[in-house]
Design an enzyme around this catalytic site. Structure first.
Site, PDB file in Angstrom:
ATOM      1  N   GLN A   9       3.082 -12.758  46.612  1.00 44.54           N
ATOM      2  CA  GLN A   9       3.376 -14.082  46.045  1.00 44.54           C
ATOM      3  C   GLN A   9       2.083 -14.853  45.715  1.00 44.54           C
ATOM      4  O   GLN A   9       2.042 -15.631  44.767  1.00 44.54           O
ATOM      5  CB  GLN A   9       4.213 -14.874  47.056  1.00 44.54           C
ATOM      6  CG  GLN A   9       4.920 -16.077  46.487  1.00 44.54           C
ATOM      7  CD  GLN A   9       6.208 -15.729  45.763  1.00 44.54           C
ATOM      8  OE1 GLN A   9       6.969 -14.901  46.231  1.00 44.54           O
ATOM      9  NE2 GLN A   9       6.453 -16.345  44.625  1.00 44.54           N
ATOM     10  N   LYS A  29       6.414 -16.893  52.013  1.00 41.24           N
ATOM     11  CA  LYS A  29       7.709 -16.203  51.954  1.00 41.24           C
ATOM     12  C   LYS A  29       8.377 -16.385  53.307  1.00 41.24           C
ATOM     13  O   LYS A  29       7.694 -16.570  54.327  1.00 41.24           O
ATOM     14  CB  LYS A  29       7.500 -14.711  51.675  1.00 41.24           C
ATOM     15  CG  LYS A  29       8.732 -14.006  51.166  1.00 41.24           C
ATOM     16  CD  LYS A  29       8.959 -14.208  49.671  1.00 41.24           C
ATOM     17  CE  LYS A  29      10.295 -13.665  49.232  1.00 41.24           C
ATOM     18  NZ  LYS A  29      10.459 -13.743  47.760  1.00 41.24           N
ATOM     19  N   GLY A  67      15.069 -19.609  46.773  1.00 42.30           N
ATOM     20  CA  GLY A  67      15.982 -18.514  47.091  1.00 42.30           C
ATOM     21  C   GLY A  67      15.317 -17.159  46.892  1.00 42.30           C
ATOM     22  O   GLY A  67      14.233 -17.050  46.340  1.00 42.30           O
ATOM     23  N   ASP A  68      15.947 -16.138  47.397  1.00 43.77           N
ATOM     24  CA  ASP A  68      15.569 -14.741  47.131  1.00 43.77           C
ATOM     25  C   ASP A  68      16.850 -13.954  47.426  1.00 43.77           C
ATOM     26  O   ASP A  68      17.946 -14.535  47.394  1.00 43.77           O
ATOM     27  CB  ASP A  68      14.380 -14.310  48.018  1.00 43.77           C
ATOM     28  CG  ASP A  68      13.839 -12.922  47.641  1.00 43.77           C
ATOM     29  OD1 ASP A  68      13.260 -12.785  46.562  1.00 43.77           O
ATOM     30  OD2 ASP A  68      14.018 -11.965  48.430  1.00 43.77           O
ATOM     31  N   SER A  72      10.558 -22.650  39.353  1.00 46.60           N
ATOM     32  CA  SER A  72      10.636 -23.432  40.587  1.00 46.60           C
ATOM     33  C   SER A  72       9.550 -24.505  40.588  1.00 46.60           C
ATOM     34  O   SER A  72       9.783 -25.649  41.003  1.00 46.60           O
ATOM     35  CB  SER A  72      10.419 -22.528  41.806  1.00 46.60           C
ATOM     36  OG  SER A  72      11.609 -21.874  42.154  1.00 46.60           O
TER      37      SER A  72
HETATM   38  P1  NDP Z   1      20.323 -10.649  44.871  1.00 47.69           P
HETATM   39  O1  NDP Z   1      20.562 -10.607  46.319  1.00 47.69           O
HETATM   40  O2  NDP Z   1      20.982 -11.684  44.032  1.00 47.69           O
HETATM   41  O3  NDP Z   1      20.671  -9.221  44.222  1.00 47.69           O
HETATM   42  C1  NDP Z   1      20.075  -8.035  44.619  1.00 47.69           C
HETATM   43  C2  NDP Z   1      20.904  -6.914  44.004  1.00 47.69           C
HETATM   44  O4  NDP Z   1      20.217  -5.678  44.147  1.00 47.69           O
HETATM   45  C3  NDP Z   1      22.246  -6.751  44.687  1.00 47.69           C
HETATM   46  O5  NDP Z   1      23.173  -6.324  43.720  1.00 47.69           O
HETATM   47  C4  NDP Z   1      21.951  -5.661  45.729  1.00 47.69           C
HETATM   48  O6  NDP Z   1      23.093  -4.926  46.105  1.00 47.69           O
HETATM   49  C5  NDP Z   1      21.026  -4.769  44.920  1.00 47.69           C
HETATM   50  N1  NDP Z   1      20.145  -3.977  45.773  1.00 47.69           N
HETATM   51  C6  NDP Z   1      19.287  -4.402  46.717  1.00 47.69           C
HETATM   52  N2  NDP Z   1      18.597  -3.352  47.217  1.00 47.69           N
HETATM   53  C7  NDP Z   1      19.059  -2.254  46.576  1.00 47.69           C
HETATM   54  C8  NDP Z   1      18.721  -0.898  46.643  1.00 47.69           C
HETATM   55  N3  NDP Z   1      17.789  -0.441  47.473  1.00 47.69           N
HETATM   56  N4  NDP Z   1      19.387  -0.031  45.810  1.00 47.69           N
HETATM   57  C9  NDP Z   1      20.314  -0.483  44.959  1.00 47.69           C
HETATM   58  N5  NDP Z   1      20.667  -1.765  44.838  1.00 47.69           N
HETATM   59  C10 NDP Z   1      20.049  -2.649  45.651  1.00 47.69           C
HETATM   60  O7  NDP Z   1      18.725 -10.713  44.702  1.00 47.69           O
HETATM   61  P2  NDP Z   1      17.877 -11.176  43.461  1.00 47.69           P
HETATM   62  O8  NDP Z   1      18.493 -10.700  42.195  1.00 47.69           O
HETATM   63  O9  NDP Z   1      17.555 -12.604  43.622  1.00 47.69           O
HETATM   64  O10 NDP Z   1      16.506 -10.388  43.732  1.00 47.69           O
HETATM   65  C11 NDP Z   1      16.313  -9.040  43.331  1.00 47.69           C
HETATM   66  C12 NDP Z   1      14.838  -8.702  43.464  1.00 47.69           C
HETATM   67  O11 NDP Z   1      14.070  -9.581  42.640  1.00 47.69           O
HETATM   68  C13 NDP Z   1      14.242  -8.827  44.861  1.00 47.69           C
HETATM   69  O12 NDP Z   1      13.211  -7.871  45.018  1.00 47.69           O
HETATM   70  C14 NDP Z   1      13.621 -10.213  44.841  1.00 47.69           C
HETATM   71  O13 NDP Z   1      12.581 -10.347  45.774  1.00 47.69           O
HETATM   72  C15 NDP Z   1      13.081 -10.228  43.421  1.00 47.69           C
HETATM   73  N6  NDP Z   1      12.843 -11.556  42.892  1.00 47.69           N
HETATM   74  C16 NDP Z   1      13.854 -12.486  42.805  1.00 47.69           C
HETATM   75  C17 NDP Z   1      13.606 -13.725  42.262  1.00 47.69           C
HETATM   76  C18 NDP Z   1      14.697 -14.712  42.037  1.00 47.69           C
HETATM   77  O14 NDP Z   1      14.425 -15.734  41.397  1.00 47.69           O
HETATM   78  N7  NDP Z   1      15.916 -14.459  42.477  1.00 47.69           N
HETATM   79  C19 NDP Z   1      12.246 -14.122  41.850  1.00 47.69           C
HETATM   80  C20 NDP Z   1      11.278 -13.046  41.897  1.00 47.69           C
HETATM   81  C21 NDP Z   1      11.585 -11.838  42.433  1.00 47.69           C
HETATM   82  P3  NDP Z   1      23.870  -5.271  47.480  1.00 47.69           P
HETATM   83  O15 NDP Z   1      24.685  -6.482  47.158  1.00 47.69           O
HETATM   84  O16 NDP Z   1      24.683  -4.050  47.707  1.00 47.69           O
HETATM   85  O17 NDP Z   1      22.817  -5.521  48.538  1.00 47.69           O
END
Ligand code: NDP
Length: 444
Positions: A111, A126, A165-166, A376
């Site tokens: 980050q 974080k 959020g994350d 953000s």
């Molecule tokens: P969410 O919790 O909204 O969604 C994550 C999605 O990915 C879910 O559908 C989850 O499935 C799936 N998932 C997680 N791990 C795995 C895996 N190993 N294999 C397959 N599917 C997986 O999270 P976000 O969309 O917010 O975040 C996704 C990524 O982006 C993270 O790495 C986060 O740190 C990064 N990120 C997010 C930001 C944001 O603004 N939201 C900003 C910058 C980075 P399930 O429901 O089954 O767990």
């Protein structure tokens, strides 16, 4: 031994068992070698790398709450305040069963450089918990969030540390935590981002990471005379980042054919119908396999395998280390020309090296997913000004920030003789600003 190698050994020895943190530090330090070697004496004399790889502060605490059966549950809570050289700590909170200190240190470390790349005044942090909101009632989630914030509120503030959020932390969780912060401190201030639009949130924050990812990928394509139009795209994940990356890619004329969650993936040769995915994930909080109930021509496959689907563009938007060397090989064998990381460190080190070796267009997460934290920071600006900007205004700023990041990353790579290596470019450009600030502020 070089300064960089010495520091990596030190990090491994001083942080036993924290393999994700080691991985993130190694990836960054390796690509900073060029810069560090050129300025070794200057940085050594003030132990810059020793300080950069040690969090300023880690707060870890107990989070007790009562479940719907009246049983007391206890989770672990954390906030890693990694580096405040260029601004207040800023970074998300992750609520997921596998959260631990190593994971949050890796994310906090990444980050620092990501926030620096945005050009905005935000430091790196974080936090999170091993509490998983999946399968919990709204009341249980509220009870947990209130207890978590009762402790966290002592260490954060609009000019101190501003979490967001994350994974596992969306509008519902931010709302419960904001309410508790306000109740305890009596302050109505921009202490969290990702807030609802009626209580201090910013338009575009929900879409920002996914949209920003596609904006930077479009910029990469533009520089080789190409675009999203007509491309086949595979996106992993089905959460916030994946959904809005899908939306923007579709708006730019691409066909997104696959999404997944941690149970399996869906393939829709006709193109994903995003309104159905949004209903499953954002309204009903269901599983991605439910998509085939609504679209019987689509196919659901349990388990891994999404990267075996042929595509022109791959956008990993799920979680760390979800894309390994075998996946990278399958993607390239099937003709994939661009990979941009929506998630944090989704490609393993071996997969990243393979993409670089094959010279496909590859943008690492700390640059490609910076649109979320950038927006953000725009939310923080609006809160400070007591103003709300329009969707178009924020979207235009996000677009400018992402094209700016592309320019910085590409320029830094070229300056150090590794043109086109955006991994090196992102780490170098992010590092330069933070290092300069740390050098100016003395030994702190
Ligand atoms: P969410 O919790 O909204 O969604 C994550 C999605 O990915 C879910 O559908 C989850 O499935 C799936 N998932 C997680 N791990 C795995 C895996 N190993 N294999 C397959 N599917 C997986 O999270 P976000 O969309 O917010 O975040 C996704 C990524 O982006 C993270 O790495 C986060 O740190 C990064 N990120 C997010 C930001 C944001 O603004 N939201 C900003 C910058 C980075 P399930 O429901 O089954 O767990």
């Amino acid at each position: 031994m070089s300064y960089v190698d010495e520091i990596y050994e030190r990090v491994v020895a001083n942080n036993p068992g924290e393999t994700l943190f080691h991985q993130a530090v190694k990836e960054v330090l390796d690509s900073l070698k060029l810069v560090i070697d050129a300025n070794e004496e200057k940085y050594r004399s003030v132990s810059l790398l020793e300080r950069l790889t040690e969090p300023e502060r880690i707060i870890s605490f107990r989070v007790p709450w009562v479940d719907d059966n009246g049983k007391v549950q206890v989770n672990k809570g954390y906030r890693v305040q990694f580096n405040s050289a260029i601004g207040p700590y800023k970074g998300g909170l992750r609520f997921r069963y596998d959260v631990n200190q190593s994971m949050l240190k890796f994310l906090g470390f990444e980050q620092i450089f990501k926030n620096s790349l945005t050009g905005l005044p935000i430091g790196g942090g974080k936090g999170g918990s091993d509490f998983d909101p999946k399968g919990k009632s709204d009341r249980e989630v509220m009870a947990f969030c209130q207890s978590f914030m009762t402790e966290l509120c002592k260490y954060i503030g609009a000019d101190v540390d501003v979490p967001a959020g994350d994974q596992g932390v969306g509008g519902r969780e931010i709302g419960f935590m904001y309410g508790q912060y306000k109740r305890i401190t009596g302050l109505y201030e921009g202490v969290l981002t990702g807030k609802g639009l009626t209580w201090g949130g910013s338009l575009v924050r929900t879409q920002a990471t996914g949209y920003g990812l596609v904006y930077i990928a479009e910029e990469m394509l533009k520089h080789v005379g190409d675009s999203f139009n007509g491309k086949t795209v595979v996106i992993s994940g089905a959460g916030n980042v994946a959904i809005y990356a899908c939306e923007k890619a579709q708006q730019l004329g691409a066909k997104v054919v696959a999404l997944c969650d941690s149970n399996g993936y869906i393939y829709d040769a006709d193109g994903i119908k995003l309104d159905i995915v949004k209903d499953i994930k954002e309204v009903r909080r269901g599983r991605i396999k439910e998509y085939v109930d609504a679209v019987p021509t689509a196919k659901y496959t349990a388990g891994k395998g999404i990267w075996t689907i042929p595509c022109d563009i791959a956008l990993p938007c799920a979680g760390q280390n979800e894309l390994d060397l075998e996946d990278a090989k399958a993607l390239i064998a099937n003709g994939c020309k661009l990979v941009a990381e929506g998630a944090n460190m989704p490609s393993t080190r071996e997969a990243t090296d393979y993409f670089l070796e094959k010279k496909i267009l590859f943008m690492p997460g700390k640059a490609a997913n910076a649109g979320g934290v950038a927006t953000s920071a725009l939310e923080m600006s609006q809160n400070s000004q007591r103003l709300s900007w329009s969707f178009a205004e924020v979207d235009a700023k996000l677009h400018d920030i992402m094209t700016g990041i592309y320019a910085k990353v590409s320029d830094a790579a070229a300056r150090y003789g590794v043109a086109g290596n955006f991994v090196a470019g992102a780490n170098i450009a992010g590092f330069e600003k933070v290092a300069d600030a740390m050098m100016s502020q003395g030994i702190v």
